[in-house]
Scaffold this motif. Structure first.
Motif, PDB file in Angstrom:
ATOM      1  N   SER A   1      60.704  54.829  79.208  1.00 57.79           N
ATOM      2  CA  SER A   1      59.668  55.853  79.296  1.00 57.79           C
ATOM      3  C   SER A   1      59.405  56.491  77.936  1.00 57.79           C
ATOM      4  O   SER A   1      58.246  56.736  77.561  1.00 57.79           O
ATOM      5  CB  SER A   1      60.075  56.918  80.310  1.00 57.79           C
ATOM      6  N   ALA A   2      60.502  56.745  77.174  1.00 55.60           N
ATOM      7  CA  ALA A   2      60.332  57.326  75.836  1.00 55.60           C
ATOM      8  C   ALA A   2      59.601  56.358  74.912  1.00 55.60           C
ATOM      9  O   ALA A   2      58.734  56.765  74.120  1.00 55.60           O
ATOM     10  CB  ALA A   2      61.698  57.693  75.256  1.00 55.60           C
TER      11      ALA A   2
ATOM     12  N   ARG B   1      52.318  55.265  73.238  1.00 54.32           N
ATOM     13  CA  ARG B   1      51.071  55.944  73.592  1.00 54.32           C
ATOM     14  C   ARG B   1      50.657  56.932  72.509  1.00 54.32           C
ATOM     15  O   ARG B   1      49.484  56.980  72.104  1.00 54.32           O
ATOM     16  CB  ARG B   1      51.249  56.675  74.917  1.00 54.32           C
ATOM     17  N   LYS B   2      51.651  57.708  72.012  1.00 49.65           N
ATOM     18  CA  LYS B   2      51.333  58.664  70.955  1.00 49.65           C
ATOM     19  C   LYS B   2      50.910  57.952  69.672  1.00 49.65           C
ATOM     20  O   LYS B   2      49.997  58.413  68.971  1.00 49.65           O
ATOM     21  CB  LYS B   2      52.550  59.554  70.690  1.00 49.65           C
ATOM     22  N   GLU B   3      51.596  56.822  69.366  1.00 47.40           N
ATOM     23  CA  GLU B   3      51.225  56.070  68.174  1.00 47.40           C
ATOM     24  C   GLU B   3      49.810  55.516  68.299  1.00 47.40           C
ATOM     25  O   GLU B   3      49.025  55.558  67.341  1.00 47.40           O
ATOM     26  CB  GLU B   3      52.224  54.934  67.964  1.00 47.40           C
ATOM     27  N   GLU B   4      49.490  54.979  69.474  1.00 54.11           N
ATOM     28  CA  GLU B   4      48.148  54.464  69.696  1.00 54.11           C
ATOM     29  C   GLU B   4      47.113  55.585  69.607  1.00 54.11           C
ATOM     30  O   GLU B   4      46.031  55.410  69.026  1.00 54.11           O
ATOM     31  CB  GLU B   4      48.085  53.796  71.081  1.00 54.11           C
TER      32      GLU B   4
ATOM     33  N   LEU C   1      69.294  55.810  82.193  1.00 54.98           N
ATOM     34  CA  LEU C   1      69.095  55.858  80.745  1.00 54.98           C
ATOM     35  C   LEU C   1      68.103  54.790  80.296  1.00 54.98           C
ATOM     36  O   LEU C   1      67.273  55.035  79.406  1.00 54.98           O
ATOM     37  CB  LEU C   1      70.441  55.670  80.027  1.00 54.98           C
ATOM     38  N   LYS C   2      68.200  53.604  80.919  1.00 57.19           N
ATOM     39  CA  LYS C   2      67.250  52.546  80.588  1.00 57.19           C
ATOM     40  C   LYS C   2      65.832  52.950  80.935  1.00 57.19           C
ATOM     41  O   LYS C   2      64.887  52.727  80.163  1.00 57.19           O
ATOM     42  CB  LYS C   2      67.649  51.271  81.333  1.00 57.19           C
TER      43      LYS C   2
END
Length: 238
Positions: free
Chosen positions: A143-144, A150-153, A137-138
């Motif tokens: 990873s999430a 990455r998506k925000e950047e 889970l960590k």
């Protein structure tokens, strides 16, 4: 079986005992070869053991052959029975060992020590599973988060590129509008200068016309005054 074994061993027993006459015969022949007077007695010597064996084997009856075949069949049957018995004993032994092992395992499984060991291992396995799930889970959370960063950047870069594009378009529009405004202003100034020139020309024409009119008036006035003076002098002479 013991009787048959004794019968089967008897020919070999007789063969073993028949070797001594052969050796004695050989020794006798050697002795005779050394004796010069023994050559006359060679034709009257007794048959050798091999000859006696061949004579004995040729004189066997069919009943003896059948007896040997029956004996071999009995031996083969006894051997098969023995092998079957050995196989049965092996299977029974394996079954007994398996049953003993199963009982031993069941008895050991029912002991408190084994139960505690099973409980301990189950607890360790459960804790390990929880730890593995937590680690997984960590990793998935990290990873999430990385994917979100990455998506925000990527979105930020896309917004910056869009802003730059909009700024460039706005600059181009403003530049075009400024050029159009300057062109319009230049044309308006040129038209204003043309109007001023036309106005000045009109004013100049009007001023020249006025001056001409005034000059004409003055000339007319002078002419009329001259005529009046001439007429006065003419009337004064009369």
């Amino acid at each position: 079986m013991a009787r048959n074994d004794s019968r089967s061993r008897s020919p070999s027993h007789r063969r073993r005992h028949s070797r001594s006459p052969l050796r004695s015969s050989r020794r006798t022949r050697r002795d005779r070869s050394r004796d010069p007077y023994s050559s006359r007695h060679r034709k009257s010597r007794s048959p050798t053991p091999r000859q006696r064996q061949r004579d004995r084997s040729s004189s066997l009856s069919p009943s003896s052959t059948e007896h040997k075949i029956a004996k071999k069949e009995q031996e083969a049957k006894a051997r098969l029975q023995h092998e079957a018995e050995l196989k049965r004993l092996e299977e029974e032994t394996a079954q007994r060992i398996e049953e003993a092992v199963r009982k031993n395992v069941e008895e050991r499984m029912n002991t408190e020590e084994v139960k505690e060991e099973i409980e301990r291992r189950t607890k360790e396995a459960y804790e390990k599973m929880l730890l593995d799930v937590e680690i997984q889970l960590k990793k998935e959370k990290e990873s999430a988060l990385n994917e979100a960063r990455r998506k925000e950047e990527q979105a930020r870069r896309e917004r910056e590129e869009l802003d730059k594009m909009l700024e460039e378009n706005s600059r181009r529009v403003e530049e075009s509008q400024r050029r159009e405004a300057l062109e319009f202003q230049r044309k308006e100034e040129e038209r204003y200068r043309e109007l001023e020139m036309i106005q000045r020309q009109k004013e100049e024409a009007a001023r020249r016309k006025k001056l001409e009119e005034e000059e004409e008036i003055r000339n007319s006035s002078r002419l009329s005054n001259g005529n009046k003076s001439r007429s006065k002098s003419h009337f004064g002479k009369h």
